[in-house]
Design a protein around this motif. Structure first.
Motif, PDB file in Angstrom:
ATOM      1  N   SER A 250       0.844  -1.198   0.000  1.00  0.00           N
ATOM      2  CA  SER A 250       0.000   0.000   0.000  1.00  0.00           C
ATOM      3  C   SER A 250       0.876   1.243   0.000  1.00  0.00           C
ATOM      4  O   SER A 250       1.933   1.275   0.632  1.00  0.00           O
ATOM      5  CB  SER A 250      -0.928   0.008   1.220  1.00  0.00           C
ATOM      6  N   ASP A 251       0.406   2.269  -0.701  1.00  0.00           N
ATOM      7  CA  ASP A 251       1.090   3.563  -0.737  1.00  0.00           C
ATOM      8  C   ASP A 251       0.007   4.633  -0.749  1.00  0.00           C
ATOM      9  O   ASP A 251      -0.628   4.870  -1.780  1.00  0.00           O
ATOM     10  CB  ASP A 251       1.978   3.662  -1.975  1.00  0.00           C
ATOM     11  N   HIS A 252      -0.239   5.263   0.409  1.00  0.00           N
ATOM     12  CA  HIS A 252      -1.347   6.212   0.543  1.00  0.00           C
ATOM     13  C   HIS A 252      -0.879   7.491   1.232  1.00  0.00           C
ATOM     14  O   HIS A 252      -0.018   7.448   2.120  1.00  0.00           O
ATOM     15  CB  HIS A 252      -2.501   5.606   1.339  1.00  0.00           C
ATOM     16  N   THR A 253      -1.475   8.584   0.817  1.00  0.00           N
ATOM     17  CA  THR A 253      -1.243   9.883   1.442  1.00  0.00           C
ATOM     18  C   THR A 253      -2.518  10.315   2.142  1.00  0.00           C
ATOM     19  O   THR A 253      -3.592  10.320   1.540  1.00  0.00           O
ATOM     20  CB  THR A 253      -0.839  10.930   0.389  1.00  0.00           C
ATOM     21  N   PHE A 254      -2.386  10.673   3.424  1.00  0.00           N
ATOM     22  CA  PHE A 254      -3.512  11.096   4.255  1.00  0.00           C
ATOM     23  C   PHE A 254      -3.318  12.571   4.612  1.00  0.00           C
ATOM     24  O   PHE A 254      -2.259  12.965   5.105  1.00  0.00           O
ATOM     25  CB  PHE A 254      -3.580  10.263   5.538  1.00  0.00           C
ATOM     26  N   THR A 275       0.127  16.279   6.843  1.00  0.00           N
ATOM     27  CA  THR A 275       0.139  15.259   5.800  1.00  0.00           C
ATOM     28  C   THR A 275       0.998  14.075   6.223  1.00  0.00           C
ATOM     29  O   THR A 275       2.114  14.261   6.743  1.00  0.00           O
ATOM     30  CB  THR A 275       0.673  15.838   4.479  1.00  0.00           C
ATOM     31  N   VAL A 276       0.475  12.887   6.001  1.00  0.00           N
ATOM     32  CA  VAL A 276       1.192  11.647   6.325  1.00  0.00           C
ATOM     33  C   VAL A 276       1.170  10.748   5.097  1.00  0.00           C
ATOM     34  O   VAL A 276       0.089  10.462   4.547  1.00  0.00           O
ATOM     35  CB  VAL A 276       0.551  10.907   7.520  1.00  0.00           C
ATOM     36  N   ARG A 277       2.338  10.316   4.697  1.00  0.00           N
ATOM     37  CA  ARG A 277       2.419   9.327   3.620  1.00  0.00           C
ATOM     38  C   ARG A 277       2.913   8.022   4.205  1.00  0.00           C
ATOM     39  O   ARG A 277       3.976   7.973   4.833  1.00  0.00           O
ATOM     40  CB  ARG A 277       3.357   9.797   2.517  1.00  0.00           C
ATOM     41  N   ARG A 278       2.141   6.966   3.972  1.00  0.00           N
ATOM     42  CA  ARG A 278       2.449   5.649   4.537  1.00  0.00           C
ATOM     43  C   ARG A 278       2.654   4.639   3.407  1.00  0.00           C
ATOM     44  O   ARG A 278       1.752   4.416   2.595  1.00  0.00           O
ATOM     45  CB  ARG A 278       1.325   5.150   5.456  1.00  0.00           C
ATOM     46  N   GLU A 279       3.813   4.040   3.369  1.00  0.00           N
ATOM     47  CA  GLU A 279       4.093   2.936   2.457  1.00  0.00           C
ATOM     48  C   GLU A 279       4.263   1.680   3.307  1.00  0.00           C
ATOM     49  O   GLU A 279       5.180   1.602   4.122  1.00  0.00           O
ATOM     50  CB  GLU A 279       5.365   3.206   1.654  1.00  0.00           C
ATOM     51  N   MET A 280       3.391   0.714   3.095  1.00  0.00           N
ATOM     52  CA  MET A 280       3.369  -0.470   3.949  1.00  0.00           C
ATOM     53  C   MET A 280       3.307  -1.731   3.097  1.00  0.00           C
ATOM     54  O   MET A 280       2.712  -1.750   2.008  1.00  0.00           O
ATOM     55  CB  MET A 280       2.175  -0.424   4.908  1.00  0.00           C
ATOM     56  N   ARG A 281       3.934  -2.760   3.628  1.00  0.00           N
ATOM     57  CA  ARG A 281       3.908  -4.067   2.968  1.00  0.00           C
ATOM     58  C   ARG A 281       3.296  -5.086   3.936  1.00  0.00           C
ATOM     59  O   ARG A 281       3.767  -5.259   5.056  1.00  0.00           O
ATOM     60  CB  ARG A 281       5.326  -4.514   2.578  1.00  0.00           C
ATOM     61  N   GLN A 297       4.928  -6.319   7.348  1.00  0.00           N
ATOM     62  CA  GLN A 297       6.354  -6.573   7.135  1.00  0.00           C
ATOM     63  C   GLN A 297       7.187  -5.315   7.282  1.00  0.00           C
ATOM     64  O   GLN A 297       8.178  -5.291   8.024  1.00  0.00           O
ATOM     65  CB  GLN A 297       6.577  -7.171   5.747  1.00  0.00           C
ATOM     66  N   THR A 298       6.833  -4.264   6.539  1.00  0.00           N
ATOM     67  CA  THR A 298       7.581  -3.020   6.573  1.00  0.00           C
ATOM     68  C   THR A 298       6.624  -1.842   6.633  1.00  0.00           C
ATOM     69  O   THR A 298       5.495  -1.918   6.139  1.00  0.00           O
ATOM     70  CB  THR A 298       8.494  -2.860   5.334  1.00  0.00           C
ATOM     71  N   SER A 299       7.099  -0.764   7.238  1.00  0.00           N
ATOM     72  CA  SER A 299       6.320   0.466   7.339  1.00  0.00           C
ATOM     73  C   SER A 299       7.267   1.643   7.175  1.00  0.00           C
ATOM     74  O   SER A 299       8.220   1.796   7.961  1.00  0.00           O
ATOM     75  CB  SER A 299       5.610   0.536   8.697  1.00  0.00           C
ATOM     76  N   TYR A 300       7.020   2.460   6.142  1.00  0.00           N
ATOM     77  CA  TYR A 300       7.837   3.649   5.898  1.00  0.00           C
ATOM     78  C   TYR A 300       6.903   4.851   5.922  1.00  0.00           C
ATOM     79  O   TYR A 300       5.968   4.946   5.116  1.00  0.00           O
ATOM     80  CB  TYR A 300       8.557   3.546   4.562  1.00  0.00           C
ATOM     81  N   VAL A 301       7.128   5.764   6.858  1.00  0.00           N
ATOM     82  CA  VAL A 301       6.213   6.871   7.108  1.00  0.00           C
ATOM     83  C   VAL A 301       6.956   8.187   6.961  1.00  0.00           C
ATOM     84  O   VAL A 301       8.056   8.360   7.509  1.00  0.00           O
ATOM     85  CB  VAL A 301       5.596   6.769   8.528  1.00  0.00           C
ATOM     86  N   GLN A 302       6.353   9.128   6.217  1.00  0.00           N
ATOM     87  CA  GLN A 302       6.810  10.506   6.148  1.00  0.00           C
ATOM     88  C   GLN A 302       5.663  11.383   6.615  1.00  0.00           C
ATOM     89  O   GLN A 302       4.531  11.253   6.127  1.00  0.00           O
ATOM     90  CB  GLN A 302       7.202  10.890   4.716  1.00  0.00           C
ATOM     91  N   ALA A 303       5.910  12.271   7.568  1.00  0.00           N
ATOM     92  CA  ALA A 303       4.839  13.061   8.160  1.00  0.00           C
ATOM     93  C   ALA A 303       5.320  14.467   8.472  1.00  0.00           C
ATOM     94  O   ALA A 303       6.419  14.660   9.003  1.00  0.00           O
ATOM     95  CB  ALA A 303       4.317  12.396   9.430  1.00  0.00           C
ATOM     96  N   GLY A 304       4.506  15.465   8.157  1.00  0.00           N
ATOM     97  CA  GLY A 304       4.861  16.849   8.464  1.00  0.00           C
ATOM     98  C   GLY A 304       3.658  17.772   8.283  1.00  0.00           C
ATOM     99  O   GLY A 304       2.620  17.363   7.755  1.00  0.00           O
ATOM    100  N   PRO A 305       3.796  18.992   8.796  1.00  0.00           N
ATOM    101  CA  PRO A 305       5.020  19.630   9.291  1.00  0.00           C
ATOM    102  C   PRO A 305       5.364  19.245  10.734  1.00  0.00           C
ATOM    103  O   PRO A 305       4.514  19.249  11.607  1.00  0.00           O
ATOM    104  CB  PRO A 305       4.674  21.127   9.203  1.00  0.00           C
ATOM    105  N   GLN A 306       6.645  18.912  10.939  1.00  0.00           N
ATOM    106  CA  GLN A 306       7.180  18.637  12.256  1.00  0.00           C
ATOM    107  C   GLN A 306       8.585  19.232  12.332  1.00  0.00           C
ATOM    108  O   GLN A 306       9.211  19.511  11.306  1.00  0.00           O
ATOM    109  CB  GLN A 306       7.261  17.127  12.534  1.00  0.00           C
TER     110      GLN A 306
END
Length: 373
Positions: A250-254, A275-281, A297-306
């Motif tokens: 999954s690759d979603h932007t919230f 904004t949070v972008r989550r790439e998950m397997r 299995q994996t979780s890669y998260v980018q979130a901001g502004p922080q």
């Protein structure tokens, strides 16, 4: 002297005697009396033909019993052979026991270039790439399900639907976002990952495996109140990872609108966009598909502004309207030190449009991370 046939009181007055009654005319000769002699039969004779009707010969009973036992053994052997044959031939029931791996996660804070813009929820969405995003779970669309070499169309759909349920529970549930619940997420996990999940939630650590924000999106309820309207867009893809394993990526932007957690009515224009972008397997074995659960299995998260860097292990730390990121250089790394190496992961939030600006084309936010494992 009275006649033998007369009654004891003598002959009757009318001269009729007992020998002249109505039975006197019957005469039984000796042959008749001898033929009417009573004869009692023995028990064997009384049984007669009935004994032969229910009695079976010993030899025939043994033969019939042997045949019945042989037939039973043949039936059991046939049933066992059919079960073994179906087990080898049917591709959708075999389950292979394997070890569940722990979740590997990376959470990257994205720092804004300037002051965080303020506005109303409608204005913030309208001036951002999220303007064209669907709202809520409608933004997590399922692709067309087609069977694979080892999984049926229904099993593929089950994997995709379970992955969507996880994303909804971990990214859109207001109780989870507000830090008030974790059960909706935990209920979808494989039992082998429950211990890791609980440690991540109760005692989060920045070790790549025990950050709560690697599993779910969470804000500090003492500081942040998320708005119910959440915009989402992204993709789900699936593929076989073996004869007994399905993978879903999954690759979603919230896009969230956040309000300061203060008592009383909120001030107009005091909200900010996060904004949070989550790439998950996700991985599914046959038991997971049957029981409606998954392994992350994996979780890669980018979130901001922080601020960058920021401690995001237990909860995300958004910068609210009017705030600016604290500029700090990443901590130095000593290559001679023992233990886990410390390395800062930071990124820049490239899209941070103020209200009233021209919306950018629809798409995920352009956040760039300084490093990614």
């Amino acid at each position: 002297m009275a006649d033998r046939g007369d009654p004891p009181e003598g002959p009757s007055e009318n001269g009729a005697s007992g020998s002249e009654d109505e039975y006197r005319s019957l005469v039984f000769d000796e042959s008749f009396v001898r033929a009417a002699r009573l004869q009692e039969f023995s028990a064997q004779e009384r049984m007669g033909d009935h004994a032969r009707a229910v009695r079976s010969l010993p030899g025939r009973a043994v033969r019939n019993g042997s045949r019945a036992a042989l037939a039973l053994v043949v039936l059991i052997a046939l049933a066992f052979g059919a079960a073994v044959f179906m087990g080898f031939r049917h591709p959708y029931q075999t389950s292979v026991t394997r070890r569940t791996e722990p979740l590997r996660m990376t959470v990257v804070p994205l720092a804004p270039r300037g002051v965080v813009p303020a506005g109303t929820p409608a204005g913030l969405f309208a001036s951002s790439p999220a303007a064209a995003f669907p709202e809520g779970a409608a933004g997590i669309a399922l692709p067309v399900s087609r069977r694979t070499d080892n999984f049926s169309e229904n099993q593929v759909y089950t994997a995709l639907a379970t992955a969507k349920d996880y994303l909804v529970a971990s990214s859109l549930d207001l109780d989870v976002l507000g830090g008030n619940a974790v059960r909706p997420v935990e209920a979808l996990l494989d039992p082998d990952q429950i211990e890791q999940f609980e440690r991540s939630v109760n005692t989060p650590r920045d070790d790549g495996q025990h950050a709560a924000t690697g599993w779910l999106v969470r804000f500090d309820p003492a500081e942040i109140t998320p708005d119910p309207e959440i915009r989402v867009r992204g993709t789900l893809q699936y593929a076989e990872a073996g004869a007994d394993t399905l993978e879903v990526v999954s690759d979603h932007t919230f896009a969230y609108v956040l309000h300061p957690a203060v008592s009383g009515p909120r001030q107009a224009g005091g909200a900010s966009l996060f904004t949070v972008r989550r790439e998950m397997r996700f991985r599914f074995d046959r038991d997971d598909l049957r029981l409606h659960r998954l392994e992350v299995q994996t979780s890669y998260v980018q979130a901001g502004p922080q601020s960058c860097p920021a401690d995001t292990t237990g909860a995300l730390r958004p910068l609210l309207a009017g705030e600016r990121a604290v500029v700090r250089s990443p901590a130095g790394t000593d290559p001679y030190a023992t233990g886990r190496p410390a390395a800062a992961l930071c990124g820049t939030l490239a899209v941070s449009s103020p209200p009233g600006s021209r919306p950018a084309p629809p798409g995920p936010p352009a956040g760039t991370a300084a490093s990614r494992p």
